[in-house]
Design an enzyme around this catalytic site. Structure first.
Site, short mmCIF file in Angstrom:
data_model
loop_
_atom_site.label_atom_id
_atom_site.label_comp_id
_atom_site.label_asym_id
_atom_site.label_seq_id
_atom_site.Cartn_x
_atom_site.Cartn_y
_atom_site.Cartn_z
N SER A 161 50.96 52.66 -11.71
CA SER A 161 49.41 52.56 -11.36
C SER A 161 49.42 51.75 -9.95
O SER A 161 50.38 51.24 -9.56
CB SER A 161 49.25 51.55 -12.48
OG SER A 161 47.62 51.22 -12.11
N TYR A 208 49.41 44.01 -17.86
CA TYR A 208 49.26 45.34 -17.37
C TYR A 208 50.10 45.31 -15.97
O TYR A 208 50.74 46.24 -15.70
CB TYR A 208 47.89 45.89 -17.40
CG TYR A 208 47.63 47.26 -17.03
CD1 TYR A 208 47.99 48.24 -17.80
CD2 TYR A 208 47.28 47.49 -15.85
CE1 TYR A 208 47.77 49.44 -17.53
CE2 TYR A 208 47.09 48.94 -15.43
CZ TYR A 208 47.28 49.88 -16.31
OH TYR A 208 47.04 51.25 -15.87
#
Length: 270
Positions: A140, A153
Protein backbone atom coordinates in the site's frame (compact mmCIF):
# COMPACT_ATOMS: atom_id res chain seq x y z
CA UNK A 1 7.47 -28.74 -16.70
CA UNK A 2 8.57 -25.11 -16.93
CA UNK A 3 6.33 -22.34 -18.15
CA UNK A 4 7.67 -20.38 -21.09
CA UNK A 5 6.31 -17.32 -22.87
CA UNK A 6 4.88 -14.03 -21.71
CA UNK A 7 1.15 -14.73 -21.67
CA UNK A 8 -0.98 -16.06 -18.83
CA UNK A 9 -2.94 -18.83 -20.54
CA UNK A 10 -2.59 -22.08 -18.62
CA UNK A 11 -0.80 -20.51 -15.67
CA UNK A 12 -1.98 -21.43 -12.17
CA UNK A 13 -2.54 -18.33 -10.06
CA UNK A 14 -3.37 -18.32 -6.34
CA UNK A 15 -4.84 -15.09 -4.96
CA UNK A 16 -5.27 -14.50 -1.24
CA UNK A 17 -7.96 -12.07 -0.21
CA UNK A 18 -9.54 -12.97 -3.53
CA UNK A 19 -13.17 -12.39 -2.65
CA UNK A 20 -13.45 -8.62 -3.00
CA UNK A 21 -11.75 -5.46 -4.21
CA UNK A 22 -8.30 -5.75 -5.71
CA UNK A 23 -8.17 -9.52 -5.24
CA UNK A 24 -11.40 -10.04 -7.16
CA UNK A 25 -10.18 -7.75 -9.95
CA UNK A 26 -6.90 -9.68 -10.16
CA UNK A 27 -8.84 -12.94 -10.46
CA UNK A 28 -10.95 -11.48 -13.25
CA UNK A 29 -7.88 -10.21 -15.14
CA UNK A 30 -5.97 -13.47 -15.01
CA UNK A 31 -9.03 -15.55 -15.85
CA UNK A 32 -9.75 -13.37 -18.89
CA UNK A 33 -6.34 -14.38 -20.24
CA UNK A 34 -6.93 -18.09 -19.73
CA UNK A 35 -5.19 -18.64 -16.41
CA UNK A 36 -6.40 -21.16 -13.85
CA UNK A 37 -7.44 -18.97 -10.93
CA UNK A 38 -7.72 -20.09 -7.29
CA UNK A 39 -9.13 -17.56 -4.83
CA UNK A 40 -8.27 -18.05 -1.17
CA UNK A 41 -9.87 -16.38 1.83
CA UNK A 42 -11.81 -16.90 5.03
CA UNK A 43 -15.31 -16.03 3.77
CA UNK A 44 -16.84 -18.55 1.41
CA UNK A 45 -19.67 -16.45 -0.04
CA UNK A 46 -17.61 -13.68 -1.70
CA UNK A 47 -15.05 -16.21 -2.88
CA UNK A 48 -17.70 -18.31 -4.54
CA UNK A 49 -19.20 -15.24 -6.17
CA UNK A 50 -15.83 -14.36 -7.72
CA UNK A 51 -15.02 -17.93 -8.70
CA UNK A 52 -18.39 -18.45 -10.36
CA UNK A 53 -17.98 -15.28 -12.41
CA UNK A 54 -14.47 -16.09 -13.65
CA UNK A 55 -14.57 -19.88 -13.76
CA UNK A 56 -12.10 -20.23 -10.90
CA UNK A 57 -11.80 -22.42 -7.85
CA UNK A 58 -12.34 -21.61 -4.17
CA UNK A 59 -10.27 -22.58 -1.15
CA UNK A 60 -11.62 -21.35 2.18
CA UNK A 61 -8.58 -20.92 4.41
CA UNK A 62 -6.84 -18.49 6.73
CA UNK A 63 -3.68 -17.59 4.82
CA UNK A 64 -1.89 -16.79 8.08
CA UNK A 65 -2.41 -20.30 9.44
CA UNK A 66 0.42 -22.64 8.48
CA UNK A 67 -1.64 -25.83 8.36
CA UNK A 68 -4.40 -24.16 6.35
CA UNK A 69 -1.94 -22.57 3.92
CA UNK A 70 -0.08 -25.85 3.45
CA UNK A 71 -3.33 -27.66 2.77
CA UNK A 72 -4.38 -24.98 0.27
CA UNK A 73 -1.14 -25.41 -1.67
CA UNK A 74 -1.55 -29.19 -1.59
CA UNK A 75 -5.06 -28.82 -3.04
CA UNK A 76 -3.75 -26.62 -5.85
CA UNK A 77 -0.98 -29.05 -6.72
CA UNK A 78 -3.33 -32.03 -6.57
CA UNK A 79 -5.71 -30.33 -9.00
CA UNK A 80 -3.29 -28.66 -11.42
CA UNK A 81 0.09 -30.24 -10.82
CA UNK A 82 1.83 -26.88 -10.65
CA UNK A 83 1.70 -23.36 -9.23
CA UNK A 84 2.99 -20.37 -11.17
CA UNK A 85 1.94 -17.18 -9.37
CA UNK A 86 1.07 -16.23 -5.81
CA UNK A 87 -0.69 -12.90 -5.38
CA UNK A 88 -0.46 -12.08 -1.66
CA UNK A 89 -3.31 -9.62 -1.39
CA UNK A 90 -4.95 -10.39 1.97
CA UNK A 91 -4.93 -7.53 4.46
CA UNK A 92 -6.86 -5.15 6.68
CA UNK A 93 -7.08 -4.20 10.38
CA UNK A 94 -4.82 -1.89 12.36
CA UNK A 95 -6.74 1.39 12.18
CA UNK A 96 -5.76 3.15 15.40
CA UNK A 97 -2.76 5.07 16.77
CA UNK A 98 -0.16 3.23 18.85
CA UNK A 99 -1.54 4.53 22.15
CA UNK A 100 -4.94 3.05 21.37
CA UNK A 101 -3.70 -0.29 20.02
CA UNK A 102 -3.76 -3.11 22.55
CA UNK A 103 -1.83 -6.36 22.20
CA UNK A 104 -4.72 -8.21 20.60
CA UNK A 105 -5.30 -5.49 18.00
CA UNK A 106 -1.57 -5.33 17.24
CA UNK A 107 -1.38 -9.08 16.73
CA UNK A 108 -4.48 -8.99 14.54
CA UNK A 109 -3.07 -6.20 12.36
CA UNK A 110 0.26 -7.93 11.78
CA UNK A 111 -1.42 -11.28 11.20
CA UNK A 112 -3.76 -9.82 8.57
CA UNK A 113 -1.28 -7.58 6.77
CA UNK A 114 2.05 -9.41 7.11
CA UNK A 115 1.74 -12.98 8.34
CA UNK A 116 -0.73 -13.89 5.59
CA UNK A 117 1.88 -13.03 2.94
CA UNK A 118 4.78 -14.59 4.84
CA UNK A 119 3.06 -17.92 5.49
CA UNK A 120 1.60 -18.29 2.00
CA UNK A 121 4.89 -17.35 0.36
CA UNK A 122 6.77 -19.88 2.48
CA UNK A 123 4.33 -22.67 1.70
CA UNK A 124 4.22 -21.83 -2.04
CA UNK A 125 7.98 -21.53 -2.49
CA UNK A 126 8.81 -25.17 -3.31
CA UNK A 127 6.23 -25.20 -6.11
CA UNK A 128 7.28 -21.74 -7.32
CA UNK A 129 10.92 -22.79 -7.44
CA UNK A 130 9.91 -25.74 -9.60
CA UNK A 131 7.92 -23.55 -12.00
CA UNK A 132 10.26 -20.53 -11.77
CA UNK A 133 7.20 -18.57 -10.81
CA UNK A 134 6.38 -15.19 -9.36
CA UNK A 135 5.09 -13.69 -6.13
CA UNK A 136 3.29 -10.36 -6.24
CA UNK A 137 2.77 -8.79 -2.83
CA UNK A 138 0.09 -6.13 -2.54
CA UNK A 139 1.32 -3.57 -0.04
CA UNK A 140 0.00 0.00 0.00
CA UNK A 141 1.04 3.63 -0.10
CA UNK A 142 0.90 3.07 3.66
CA UNK A 143 3.93 0.83 3.11
CA UNK A 144 5.93 3.93 2.22
CA UNK A 145 4.35 6.70 4.28
CA UNK A 146 2.37 7.04 7.49
CA UNK A 147 -1.23 8.13 7.56
CA UNK A 148 -3.00 9.26 10.71
CA UNK A 149 -4.08 6.69 13.28
CA UNK A 150 -3.27 3.55 11.28
CA UNK A 151 -0.33 2.17 13.25
CA UNK A 152 -0.83 -1.57 12.78
CA UNK A 153 -1.78 -1.24 9.13
CA UNK A 154 1.17 1.06 8.37
CA UNK A 155 3.74 -1.15 10.11
CA UNK A 156 2.38 -4.28 8.44
CA UNK A 157 2.42 -2.71 4.98
CA UNK A 158 5.95 -1.37 5.49
CA UNK A 159 7.07 -4.85 6.53
CA UNK A 160 5.66 -6.33 3.32
CA UNK A 161 8.25 -4.36 1.37
CA UNK A 162 11.00 -5.90 3.48
CA UNK A 163 9.47 -9.32 2.87
CA UNK A 164 9.41 -8.63 -0.87
CA UNK A 165 13.07 -7.70 -0.93
CA UNK A 166 14.32 -10.59 1.19
CA UNK A 167 12.35 -13.11 -0.88
CA UNK A 168 13.66 -11.59 -4.10
CA UNK A 169 17.24 -11.73 -2.89
CA UNK A 170 17.11 -15.24 -1.48
CA UNK A 171 15.15 -16.95 -4.26
CA UNK A 172 16.17 -15.05 -7.39
CA UNK A 173 18.92 -17.58 -8.11
CA UNK A 174 16.23 -20.26 -8.08
CA UNK A 175 14.30 -18.36 -10.75
CA UNK A 176 11.56 -16.98 -8.50
CA UNK A 177 10.77 -13.27 -8.95
CA UNK A 178 9.10 -11.28 -6.17
CA UNK A 179 7.72 -7.76 -6.49
CA UNK A 180 5.40 -5.46 -4.56
CA UNK A 181 2.65 -3.08 -5.58
CA UNK A 182 1.80 -0.03 -3.46
CA UNK A 183 -1.63 1.30 -4.41
CA UNK A 184 -2.99 4.60 -3.18
CA UNK A 185 -6.74 5.10 -2.86
CA UNK A 186 -8.63 2.37 -4.73
CA UNK A 187 -12.41 2.17 -4.91
CA UNK A 188 -12.85 -1.10 -3.05
CA UNK A 189 -15.49 -2.10 -0.49
CA UNK A 190 -13.03 -1.42 2.34
CA UNK A 191 -12.20 2.04 0.98
CA UNK A 192 -15.90 2.75 0.40
CA UNK A 193 -16.55 2.13 4.10
CA UNK A 194 -13.73 4.51 5.00
CA UNK A 195 -15.09 7.14 2.64
CA UNK A 196 -18.59 6.84 4.09
CA UNK A 197 -17.20 7.40 7.59
CA UNK A 198 -14.92 10.21 6.44
CA UNK A 199 -17.71 11.97 4.53
CA UNK A 200 -19.97 11.85 7.58
CA UNK A 201 -17.30 13.19 9.93
CA UNK A 202 -16.21 15.90 7.47
CA UNK A 203 -19.77 17.01 6.77
CA UNK A 204 -19.60 15.98 3.11
CA UNK A 205 -22.68 15.00 1.18
CA UNK A 206 -21.58 11.67 -0.24
CA UNK A 207 -18.95 8.96 -0.61
CA UNK A 208 -17.98 10.48 -3.95
CA UNK A 209 -17.31 13.79 -2.23
CA UNK A 210 -15.09 11.93 0.21
CA UNK A 211 -13.03 10.40 -2.60
CA UNK A 212 -12.80 13.80 -4.25
CA UNK A 213 -11.52 15.34 -1.03
CA UNK A 214 -8.82 12.74 -0.36
CA UNK A 215 -7.55 12.89 -3.95
CA UNK A 216 -7.80 16.67 -4.40
CA UNK A 217 -4.01 17.08 -4.17
CA UNK A 218 -3.17 13.92 -6.12
CA UNK A 219 -1.87 14.79 -9.62
CA UNK A 220 -4.38 12.51 -11.38
CA UNK A 221 -7.11 13.77 -9.07
CA UNK A 222 -9.01 10.52 -8.59
CA UNK A 223 -8.87 7.11 -6.92
CA UNK A 224 -7.96 4.02 -8.91
CA UNK A 225 -10.39 1.38 -10.09
CA UNK A 226 -9.50 -2.14 -8.89
CA UNK A 227 -8.95 -3.21 -12.50
CA UNK A 228 -6.15 -0.66 -12.85
CA UNK A 229 -4.23 -2.25 -9.98
CA UNK A 230 -5.02 -5.72 -11.34
CA UNK A 231 -3.27 -4.79 -14.60
CA UNK A 232 -0.09 -3.99 -12.68
CA UNK A 233 -0.29 -7.21 -10.70
CA UNK A 234 -0.77 -9.17 -13.90
CA UNK A 235 2.31 -7.50 -15.46
CA UNK A 236 4.50 -8.39 -12.49
CA UNK A 237 3.05 -11.90 -12.35
CA UNK A 238 3.83 -12.72 -15.98
CA UNK A 239 6.78 -13.24 -18.29
CA UNK A 240 6.47 -9.66 -19.51
CA UNK A 241 8.31 -8.49 -16.39
CA UNK A 242 11.03 -11.14 -16.76
CA UNK A 243 13.91 -8.96 -15.54
CA UNK A 244 12.05 -7.27 -12.69
CA UNK A 245 12.46 -8.53 -9.14
CA UNK A 246 12.64 -6.88 -5.74
CA UNK A 247 10.84 -3.87 -7.18
CA UNK A 248 8.23 -1.72 -5.44
CA UNK A 249 5.82 -0.31 -7.99
CA UNK A 250 3.80 2.64 -6.70
CA UNK A 251 0.34 3.08 -8.22
CA UNK A 252 -1.14 6.10 -6.48
CA UNK A 253 -2.01 8.60 -9.20
CA UNK A 254 1.16 10.51 -8.35
CA UNK A 255 0.40 11.14 -4.68
CA UNK A 256 3.93 10.19 -3.58
CA UNK A 257 5.59 12.84 -5.77
CA UNK A 258 3.74 15.75 -4.18
CA UNK A 259 5.85 18.05 -2.01
CA UNK A 260 3.48 18.55 0.91
CA UNK A 261 4.94 21.89 2.11
CA UNK A 262 4.22 23.44 -1.31
CA UNK A 263 0.51 22.54 -1.27
CA UNK A 264 -0.19 25.89 0.33
CA UNK A 265 0.99 27.57 -2.87
CA UNK A 266 -1.56 25.60 -4.92
CA UNK A 267 -4.32 26.40 -2.45
CA UNK A 268 -3.39 30.08 -2.66
CA UNK A 269 -3.65 29.98 -6.44
CA UNK A 270 0.06 30.70 -6.96
Amino acid sequence: MTFTGNGCAGRVVVITGGGTGIGAAVAERYAAEGAHVVVVGRRREPLEHVASSVGGRVIVADAADTAAARDAVAQVLARFGRLDVLVANAGGHGFAPVGETDDAAWDQALRANLTTAFVMARECLPALVESKGQIVIVSSLAGLFAGPSVAGYTVGKHALIGLTRTLARDYGKAGVRVNAVCPGWVQTPMADEEMDEFAEQAGLASREDGYAAVTADVPLGRPAAPAEIASIVRFLGSGESSYVTGAVLVADGGAHIVDVPTLAFDHAGM
